[in-house]
Design an enzyme around this catalytic site. Sequence first.
Site, mmCIF file in Angstrom:
data_model
loop_
_atom_site.group_PDB
_atom_site.id
_atom_site.type_symbol
_atom_site.label_atom_id
_atom_site.label_comp_id
_atom_site.label_asym_id
_atom_site.label_seq_id
_atom_site.Cartn_x
_atom_site.Cartn_y
_atom_site.Cartn_z
ATOM 1 N N GLU A 42 23.307 9.941 69.697
ATOM 2 C CA GLU A 42 23.151 10.021 71.155
ATOM 3 C C GLU A 42 24.476 10.324 71.847
ATOM 4 O O GLU A 42 24.781 9.793 72.908
ATOM 5 C CB GLU A 42 22.553 8.707 71.682
ATOM 6 N N CYS A 43 25.255 11.180 71.240
ATOM 7 C CA CYS A 43 26.603 11.492 71.697
ATOM 8 C C CYS A 43 26.643 12.929 72.217
ATOM 9 O O CYS A 43 25.858 13.770 71.783
ATOM 10 C CB CYS A 43 27.561 11.328 70.507
ATOM 11 N N GLY A 44 27.565 13.207 73.120
ATOM 12 C CA GLY A 44 27.747 14.572 73.586
ATOM 13 C C GLY A 44 28.131 15.525 72.465
ATOM 14 O O GLY A 44 27.924 16.740 72.566
ATOM 15 N N PHE A 45 28.676 14.983 71.381
ATOM 16 C CA PHE A 45 29.080 15.815 70.236
ATOM 17 C C PHE A 45 27.985 15.922 69.173
ATOM 18 O O PHE A 45 28.169 16.596 68.165
ATOM 19 C CB PHE A 45 30.362 15.259 69.600
ATOM 20 N N THR A 46 26.832 15.278 69.396
ATOM 21 C CA THR A 46 25.744 15.286 68.408
ATOM 22 C C THR A 46 25.346 16.702 67.986
ATOM 23 O O THR A 46 25.044 16.912 66.807
ATOM 24 C CB THR A 46 24.530 14.495 68.935
#
Length: 155
Positions: free
Chosen positions: A34-38
């Site tokens: 659930e990360c912006g980098f996912t």
Amino acid sequence: MSIYSYSTRKANGESVSLEQYEGKVLLIVNTASECGFTPQYTDLQGLYDTYGDQGFVVLGFPCNQFGGQEPGTAAEVESFCSLNFGVNFPLFEKVEVKGPGADPLFNYLTEQTGGEIKWNFTKFLVDRQGRVLQQFDSSVKPLEIGQDIEKLLAE
């Protein structure tokens, strides 16, 4: 000590010695769903698809330490990665990567590179001899590491 001195557990709970990756070029990554980098999962899988038959492996270690961005169980993480990003590189149980509860492998990785892990999707490049060569922070896109991987595979 070397990278091959460490053991870990796959997402299914199976114990794995990193010795089984001896002779391979590794990219070890702390991940989160659930990360912006996912979306980097796509490029990590792309690297694995491109170089896997040449002796390259991505090792993914889910981590919930940064913003609570990996809340699921190991099975949920594995399912999410497979369904959404086609991930078939090895995924391991959730670990902590810094602080007093840090997994010993990640303590070793940061000791070797001299840099702390600041967020999800920090990447560590390991050569065929098990030497930890470089740490890349989250903002470095996996495909930007492709040239480094190619050089190591050619050695």
